[in-house]
Enzyme design. Structure first.
Site, PDB file in Angstrom:
ATOM      1  N   GLY A   1      51.562  38.092  38.988  1.00 46.10           N
ATOM      2  CA  GLY A   1      52.664  38.960  38.853  1.00 46.10           C
ATOM      3  C   GLY A   1      53.728  38.183  39.417  1.00 46.10           C
ATOM      4  CB  SER A   2      57.394  38.704  38.582  1.00 45.60           C
ATOM      5  OG  SER A   2      57.456  39.899  38.916  1.00 45.60           O
TER       6      SER A   2
ATOM      7  CD  GLU B   1      52.222  39.490  42.926  1.00 50.49           C
ATOM      8  OE1 GLU B   1      52.953  40.281  43.508  1.00 50.49           O
ATOM      9  OE2 GLU B   1      52.204  39.456  41.872  1.00 50.49           O
TER      10      GLU B   1
ATOM     11  CD  GLU C   1      46.213  44.306  38.455  1.00 49.72           C
ATOM     12  OE1 GLU C   1      47.444  43.959  38.157  1.00 49.72           O
ATOM     13  OE2 GLU C   1      45.531  44.927  37.506  1.00 49.72           O
TER      14      GLU C   1
ATOM     15  CG  HIS D   1      52.137  42.597  40.217  1.00 46.79           C
ATOM     16  ND1 HIS D   1      53.116  41.888  40.966  1.00 46.79           N
ATOM     17  CD2 HIS D   1      52.860  43.324  38.833  1.00 46.79           C
ATOM     18  CE1 HIS D   1      54.408  42.270  40.131  1.00 46.79           C
ATOM     19  NE2 HIS D   1      54.087  43.018  39.117  1.00 46.79           N
TER      20      HIS D   1
ATOM     21  CG  HIS E   1      24.857  62.625  45.330  1.00 48.15           C
ATOM     22  ND1 HIS E   1      24.338  61.889  43.969  1.00 48.15           N
ATOM     23  CD2 HIS E   1      26.213  62.633  45.090  1.00 48.15           C
ATOM     24  CE1 HIS E   1      25.427  61.850  43.178  1.00 48.15           C
ATOM     25  NE2 HIS E   1      26.479  62.504  43.866  1.00 48.15           N
TER      26      HIS E   1
END
Length: 553
Positions: free
Chosen positions: A52-53, A55, A74, A97, A304
């Protein structure tokens, strides 16, 4: 795939980094320099990422001894890092990102938290100078987004604090109970001046309290019919061989705790007794007749569905050894020791041997699964998994995400040794395929089998592309029953009649061979039982990734 011995991953963080020409005493370091230096010293040299920009500055002048592992979404990135970290026993470094990228990853961050997987998750943030103006791609309250499924979350107050924040994050991720941590880093921090992280050594395990282990030891020595229940922390602590020795000493039947994501006891051992379901009444029923129940490395117990009555059979005493004080706090009764599982078991083995007991009867094995009686009928899941068991290396690694097939797998595809099985503790889908990629990266030369349901595979099928690009030896086995079978099978618990439709659970028209081919992976679709063994042998013998889609009833 067992975790390393407790002392092996103490962070030895001293010394100059290999190949480093910069003299820290005379030249200015940047944040990037200090973070790369620290990551190298602790062995986090594989960075699992989706670019991403915000990073990009982290990766300028990318060091030659580091590896960038690209995931196409991701969730895939975090799943690959999780499998890699579990297989190596060391924390993996993840880069996401900002904002939306972290959001995409949250399902597998949740799974990593439940798996107790050490991950240092970093994410970009917009430049500090424009954060007051709510800029595009900025993460609002960045540290809050991954909570509560990280152990620690921070956006450092100053750029100069980033390297120390990464060092602290690593220590917290590795400290038992292990888990993911999160560091948000503004894009303009990477080029700011910073000092290198000072050398230090930090132990990541603690020994259980001796007096409590002595009480547990005395209880085990005095009981007549003990049962052990093992969980994933046994494998994480590399304690399986010690647990086998302790079980043989006490002639204890050994069950696997509900919803356990790792193999912590050989399922072919004479003392192995099977798997406990996540239902209170059934657990009590299966443990009935035992007067001491010792739970290692797992909650006692994970449920559960709503249940009633006692948590253990009448007359039985419960004790537990767990690396997580949070789990210990809600254990309903009994003697509870907190600390590293291997160290605790070794303390029990150091006691004098108890009086010899009679060996319990071995559990009954399931009947052999047969192929379809008539041509054109779909083969059963039992037959498919029995065939896989017959043709695969019994010591090979299996990563599984086929929830509806898991009870059948537990009967027809036994794991012969600890450290050879991995699934998600969380129940969240989209983990198995990328985790298999991470395991294969961590264990070069070993073939990994990814056993995946048709519904599960569609959550993170992009992992096949990563496997192809890195030429990893993975056999993807897709069990295609054209439905979300786990939901249909579970519907009666919530009042559905036998013939009532369950909306949204049919999955017609999926072609996994074509999907795999579109990412460069060879595949074959098998609908005839007689062809299955040959198709599996070919895929297991391939040099790179291969896929087998099995049409099952």
């Amino acid at each position: 795939m067992a975790g390393s011995a407790p002392q092996q991953h103490s962070a030895q963080q001293g010394g100059q980094c290999p190949g480093e020409t910069r003299n820290a005493a005379t030249a200015a370091w940047t944040v990037r320099d200090a973070v790369i230096d620290f990551a190298r010293r602790v062995g986090m040299t594989s960075i699992f990422a989706n670019p991403g920009s915000t990073e990009l500055p982290m990766f300028r002048d990318f060091p030659a001894d580091f590896r960038y592992v690209l995931g196409l979404q991701e969730a895939v990135v975090v799943g690959m890092a999780d499998g890699y970290a579990q297989a190596t026993g060391n924390a993996a470094l993840v880069n996401l990102h900002s904002a939306a990228g972290v959001g995409n990853a949250m399902g597998n961050i949740f799974t990593a938290f439940r798996n107790r997987t050490p991950l240092v998750v970093t994410a970009g943030q917009q430049a500090r100078s424009i954060l007051p103006f709510d800029p595009f791609l900025a993460a609002t309250q960045a540290t809050e987004l991954p909570k509560p499924y990280v152990k620690w979350s921070i956006e450092p107050a100053r750029a100069q604090d980033v390297p120390l924040a990464i060092a602290r994050a690593y220590a917290i991720a590795m400290q038992e109970p292990r888990g993911p941590v999160f560091v948000s880093i503004p894009v303009d921090d990477w080029d700011q001046p910073a000092a290198p992280v000072p050398p230090r050594a930090l132990a990541h395990t603690t020994r259980p309290e001796p007096a409590m282990m002595a009480r547990i030891g005395a209880l085990l020595d005095a009981c007549k019919r003990p049962a052990f229940v093992v969980g994933g922390a046994v494998d994480r602590a590399d304690a399986a061989e010690d647990v086998v020795q302790l079980a043989e000493r006490h002639r204890a039947r050994v069950f696997v705790a509900p919803m356990t994501g790792r193999c912590s006891f050989p399922e072919t051992h004479r003392l192995f007794a099977g798997f406990l379901p996540a239902m209170r009444e059934r657990i009590v029923e299966l443990l009935d007749g035992h007067d001491a129940i010792f739970v290692f490395g797992a909650p006692a117990f994970t449920y559960h569905v709503e249940g009633h009555g006692p948590h253990v059979p009448p007359g039985a005493e419960l004790c537990q050894l767990i690396d997580d004080p949070g789990v210990a706090a809600w254990t309903p009764e009994g003697l509870i020791a907190v600390g590293n599982v291997r160290l605790g078991v070794q303390d029990l083995l150091a006691r004098p041997a108890p009086c010899e007991r009679e060996l319990p009867a071995p559990r009954a094995l399931p009947p052999r699964a047969l192929p379809p009686a008539a041509a054109g009928e779909r083969m059963s899941v039992a037959f498919a998994l029995q065939t896989l068991a017959e043709v695969r290396d019994p010591h090979g690694i299996v990563v599984e995400e086929a929830p509806s097939a898991r009870p059948v797998m537990q009967a027809y595809l036994p794991m012969a040794r600890a450290g050879t099985f991995l699934t998600m503790d969380s129940g969240g889908l989209g983990y198995g395929m990328p985790a298999a990629v991470g395991v294969a990266l961590a264990r070069p030369g070993e073939r990994v089998t990814a056993l995946i349901g048709d519904g599960s595979s569609m959550y993170s099928i992009q992992a096949i592309w990563s496997a192809v690009q890195m030429k990893l030896p993975i056999t993807f086995v897709i069990l295609n029953n054209t439905r979300y079978a786990a939901l249909q099978d579970f519907a009666p618990v919530f009042g559905f009649g036998k013939e009532d439709p369950v909306q949204g659970t049919d999955l017609p028209g999926l072609d996994f061979v074509t999907l795999a081919a579109g990412m460069g992976c060879a595949g074959v679709r098998v609908s005839e039982a007689a062809q299955l063994a040959g198709a599996l042998r070919a895929a297991l013998g391939a040099s790179g990734p291969a896929l087998v889609e099995i049409v099952v009833a």
